[in-house]
Design a protein around this motif. Structure first.
Motif, PDB file in Angstrom:
ATOM      1  N   ARG A 146       0.818  -1.217   0.000  1.00  0.00           N
ATOM      2  CA  ARG A 146       0.000   0.000   0.000  1.00  0.00           C
ATOM      3  C   ARG A 146       0.853   1.270   0.000  1.00  0.00           C
ATOM      4  NH1 ARG A 146      -2.433  -0.088   5.096  1.00  0.00           N
ATOM      5  NH2 ARG A 146      -0.757   1.270   5.763  1.00  0.00           N
ATOM      6  N   ASP A 147       1.879   1.309   0.874  1.00  0.00           N
ATOM      7  CA  ASP A 147       2.622   2.549   1.095  1.00  0.00           C
ATOM      8  C   ASP A 147       3.987   2.589   0.423  1.00  0.00           C
ATOM      9  OD1 ASP A 147       0.518   3.305   2.744  1.00  0.00           O
ATOM     10  OD2 ASP A 147       1.522   2.610   4.565  1.00  0.00           O
ATOM     11  N   GLY A 148       4.532   1.435   0.057  1.00  0.00           N
ATOM     12  CA  GLY A 148       5.892   1.370  -0.473  1.00  0.00           C
ATOM     13  C   GLY A 148       6.907   1.318   0.654  1.00  0.00           C
ATOM     14  N   PHE A 149       8.037   0.669   0.406  1.00  0.00           N
ATOM     15  CA  PHE A 149       9.092   0.586   1.404  1.00  0.00           C
ATOM     16  C   PHE A 149      10.402   0.234   0.721  1.00  0.00           C
ATOM     17  CE2 PHE A 149      11.695  -1.404   4.687  1.00  0.00           C
ATOM     18  CZ  PHE A 149      11.542  -0.517   5.738  1.00  0.00           C
ATOM     19  N   PHE A 150      11.375   1.131   0.825  1.00  0.00           N
ATOM     20  CA  PHE A 150      12.701   0.925   0.260  1.00  0.00           C
ATOM     21  C   PHE A 150      13.710   1.228   1.354  1.00  0.00           C
ATOM     22  CE2 PHE A 150       9.912   1.670  -3.222  1.00  0.00           C
ATOM     23  CZ  PHE A 150      10.364   0.816  -4.213  1.00  0.00           C
ATOM     24  N   GLU A 151      14.422   0.206   1.804  1.00  0.00           N
ATOM     25  CA  GLU A 151      15.398   0.368   2.879  1.00  0.00           C
ATOM     26  C   GLU A 151      16.802   0.336   2.296  1.00  0.00           C
ATOM     27  OE1 GLU A 151      16.892  -2.419   6.428  1.00  0.00           O
ATOM     28  OE2 GLU A 151      14.811  -1.773   6.648  1.00  0.00           O
ATOM     29  N   LYS A 152      17.649   1.238   2.795  1.00  0.00           N
ATOM     30  CA  LYS A 152      19.033   1.320   2.336  1.00  0.00           C
ATOM     31  C   LYS A 152      19.959   1.420   3.542  1.00  0.00           C
ATOM     32  CE  LYS A 152      22.141   4.231  -0.333  1.00  0.00           C
ATOM     33  NZ  LYS A 152      22.281   5.477  -1.066  1.00  0.00           N
ATOM     34  N   GLU A 153      20.995   0.590   3.544  1.00  0.00           N
ATOM     35  CA  GLU A 153      22.011   0.685   4.583  1.00  0.00           C
ATOM     36  C   GLU A 153      22.849   1.939   4.334  1.00  0.00           C
ATOM     37  OE1 GLU A 153      24.788  -2.552   6.529  1.00  0.00           O
ATOM     38  OE2 GLU A 153      25.639  -1.870   4.618  1.00  0.00           O
ATOM     39  N   VAL A 154      23.075   2.740   5.396  1.00  0.00           N
ATOM     40  CA  VAL A 154      23.875   3.963   5.252  1.00  0.00           C
ATOM     41  C   VAL A 154      25.167   3.906   6.066  1.00  0.00           C
ATOM     42  CG1 VAL A 154      21.909   5.398   4.602  1.00  0.00           C
ATOM     43  CG2 VAL A 154      22.544   5.209   7.019  1.00  0.00           C
ATOM     44  N   ALA A 155      25.274   2.949   6.994  1.00  0.00           N
ATOM     45  CA  ALA A 155      26.499   2.768   7.774  1.00  0.00           C
ATOM     46  C   ALA A 155      26.463   1.380   8.403  1.00  0.00           C
ATOM     47  CB  ALA A 155      26.615   3.836   8.862  1.00  0.00           C
ATOM     48  N   ARG A 156      27.675   0.857   8.722  1.00  0.00           N
ATOM     49  CA  ARG A 156      27.743  -0.471   9.332  1.00  0.00           C
ATOM     50  C   ARG A 156      28.976  -0.575  10.223  1.00  0.00           C
ATOM     51  NH1 ARG A 156      29.037  -4.847   5.266  1.00  0.00           N
ATOM     52  NH2 ARG A 156      27.092  -4.078   4.346  1.00  0.00           N
ATOM     53  N   SER A 157      28.824  -1.256  11.351  1.00  0.00           N
ATOM     54  CA  SER A 157      29.963  -1.647  12.175  1.00  0.00           C
ATOM     55  C   SER A 157      29.794  -3.130  12.482  1.00  0.00           C
ATOM     56  CB  SER A 157      30.033  -0.817  13.458  1.00  0.00           C
ATOM     57  OG  SER A 157      28.928  -1.061  14.280  1.00  0.00           O
ATOM     58  N   THR A 158      30.913  -3.858  12.514  1.00  0.00           N
ATOM     59  CA  THR A 158      30.837  -5.303  12.718  1.00  0.00           C
ATOM     60  C   THR A 158      31.849  -5.771  13.757  1.00  0.00           C
ATOM     61  OG1 THR A 158      32.392  -5.764  10.925  1.00  0.00           O
ATOM     62  CG2 THR A 158      30.056  -5.769  10.357  1.00  0.00           C
ATOM     63  N   GLU A 159      31.504  -6.872  14.381  1.00  0.00           N
ATOM     64  CA  GLU A 159      32.390  -7.587  15.294  1.00  0.00           C
ATOM     65  C   GLU A 159      32.378  -9.043  14.850  1.00  0.00           C
ATOM     66  OE1 GLU A 159      34.228  -6.326  17.757  1.00  0.00           O
ATOM     67  OE2 GLU A 159      33.404  -4.301  17.563  1.00  0.00           O
ATOM     68  N   THR A 160      33.565  -9.659  14.802  1.00  0.00           N
ATOM     69  CA  THR A 160      33.681 -11.038  14.335  1.00  0.00           C
ATOM     70  C   THR A 160      34.454 -11.866  15.351  1.00  0.00           C
ATOM     71  OG1 THR A 160      33.758 -10.251  12.054  1.00  0.00           O
ATOM     72  CG2 THR A 160      34.514 -12.497  12.439  1.00  0.00           C
ATOM     73  N   PHE A 161      33.980 -13.079  15.566  1.00  0.00           N
ATOM     74  CA  PHE A 161      34.693 -14.050  16.385  1.00  0.00           C
ATOM     75  C   PHE A 161      34.429 -15.425  15.793  1.00  0.00           C
ATOM     76  CE2 PHE A 161      34.850 -17.170  19.828  1.00  0.00           C
ATOM     77  CZ  PHE A 161      36.166 -17.000  20.229  1.00  0.00           C
ATOM     78  N   GLY A 162      35.489 -16.080  15.357  1.00  0.00           N
ATOM     79  CA  GLY A 162      35.345 -17.430  14.797  1.00  0.00           C
ATOM     80  C   GLY A 162      34.325 -17.465  13.672  1.00  0.00           C
ATOM     81  N   HIS A 163      33.269 -18.210  13.881  1.00  0.00           N
ATOM     82  CA  HIS A 163      32.250 -18.407  12.853  1.00  0.00           C
ATOM     83  C   HIS A 163      31.029 -17.516  13.031  1.00  0.00           C
ATOM     84  CE1 HIS A 163      34.700 -22.027  12.580  1.00  0.00           C
ATOM     85  NE2 HIS A 163      34.359 -22.038  11.319  1.00  0.00           N
ATOM     86  N   ILE A 164      31.129 -16.513  13.929  1.00  0.00           N
ATOM     87  CA  ILE A 164      29.982 -15.623  14.140  1.00  0.00           C
ATOM     88  C   ILE A 164      30.348 -14.171  13.862  1.00  0.00           C
ATOM     89  CG2 ILE A 164      28.900 -17.175  15.796  1.00  0.00           C
ATOM     90  CD1 ILE A 164      29.805 -15.302  18.046  1.00  0.00           C
ATOM     91  N   VAL A 165      29.367 -13.439  13.398  1.00  0.00           N
ATOM     92  CA  VAL A 165      29.500 -11.999  13.159  1.00  0.00           C
ATOM     93  C   VAL A 165      28.274 -11.305  13.723  1.00  0.00           C
ATOM     94  CG1 VAL A 165      29.466 -10.191  11.384  1.00  0.00           C
ATOM     95  CG2 VAL A 165      30.946 -12.158  11.104  1.00  0.00           C
ATOM     96  N   HIS A 166      28.526 -10.172  14.343  1.00  0.00           N
ATOM     97  CA  HIS A 166      27.441  -9.280  14.753  1.00  0.00           C
ATOM     98  C   HIS A 166      27.643  -7.979  13.995  1.00  0.00           C
ATOM     99  CE1 HIS A 166      25.691  -6.036  17.246  1.00  0.00           C
ATOM    100  NE2 HIS A 166      24.651  -6.827  17.068  1.00  0.00           N
ATOM    101  N   ALA A 167      26.596  -7.511  13.318  1.00  0.00           N
ATOM    102  CA  ALA A 167      26.658  -6.259  12.570  1.00  0.00           C
ATOM    103  C   ALA A 167      25.580  -5.310  13.055  1.00  0.00           C
ATOM    104  CB  ALA A 167      26.474  -6.525  11.079  1.00  0.00           C
ATOM    105  N   PHE A 168      25.958  -4.057  13.277  1.00  0.00           N
ATOM    106  CA  PHE A 168      25.005  -2.980  13.485  1.00  0.00           C
ATOM    107  C   PHE A 168      24.909  -2.283  12.137  1.00  0.00           C
ATOM    108  CE2 PHE A 168      24.108  -1.040  17.920  1.00  0.00           C
ATOM    109  CZ  PHE A 168      23.516  -2.199  18.337  1.00  0.00           C
ATOM    110  N   SER A 169      23.747  -2.328  11.524  1.00  0.00           N
ATOM    111  CA  SER A 169      23.525  -1.768  10.198  1.00  0.00           C
ATOM    112  C   SER A 169      22.511  -0.627  10.313  1.00  0.00           C
ATOM    113  CB  SER A 169      22.995  -2.865   9.264  1.00  0.00           C
ATOM    114  OG  SER A 169      22.623  -2.330   8.023  1.00  0.00           O
TER     115      SER A 169
END
Length: 111
Positions: free
Chosen positions: A35-58
């Motif tokens: 009904r309203d439309g929705f377009f999301e765009k990432e504008v910044a990202r920070s990540t933390e990685t350990f072994g086989h896992i990643v956490h990202a703030f997007s």
């Protein structure tokens, strides 16, 4: 088994997560997006990685039309990923939209 978890203010006034699987999210969001439309765009990202896992703030901005000059919404997606040795898979996307009560900190905005 992925989970999509928006955090929002409930009618009772408390802030709480709403846990959805991908199908429930599509069912809940599709009518509004259609009904309203929705377009999301990432504008910044920070990540933390350990072994086989990643956490990202997007940090994201959302628009009703792809070519809208200004976003109507922005916020942060907290994304957890796992690598099974072959590929990365999203486990959880947990997000909160910016509001009068909660603003995106400068450290998570584009530099």
């Amino acid at each position: 088994g992925a989970r999509l978890i928006p955090v929002g203010k409930r009618p009772e006034g408390e802030w709480a997560p709403r846990v959805l699987d991908p199908n429930a999210y599509v069912e809940r969001a599709s009518p509004v997006f259609a009904r309203d439309g929705f377009f999301e765009k990432e504008v910044a990202r920070s990540t933390e990685t350990f072994g086989h896992i990643v956490h990202a703030f997007s940090t994201y901005e959302a628009r009703r039309k792809a070519d809208d000059k200004e976003p109507f919404l922005r916020g942060i997606n907290s994304i957890q990923l796992v690598n099974d040795g072959t590929r990365w898979a999203i486990v959880t996307v947990f997000w909160e939209a910016e509001s009068d009560a909660v603003k995106v900190p400068a450290k998570y905005l584009p530099k």
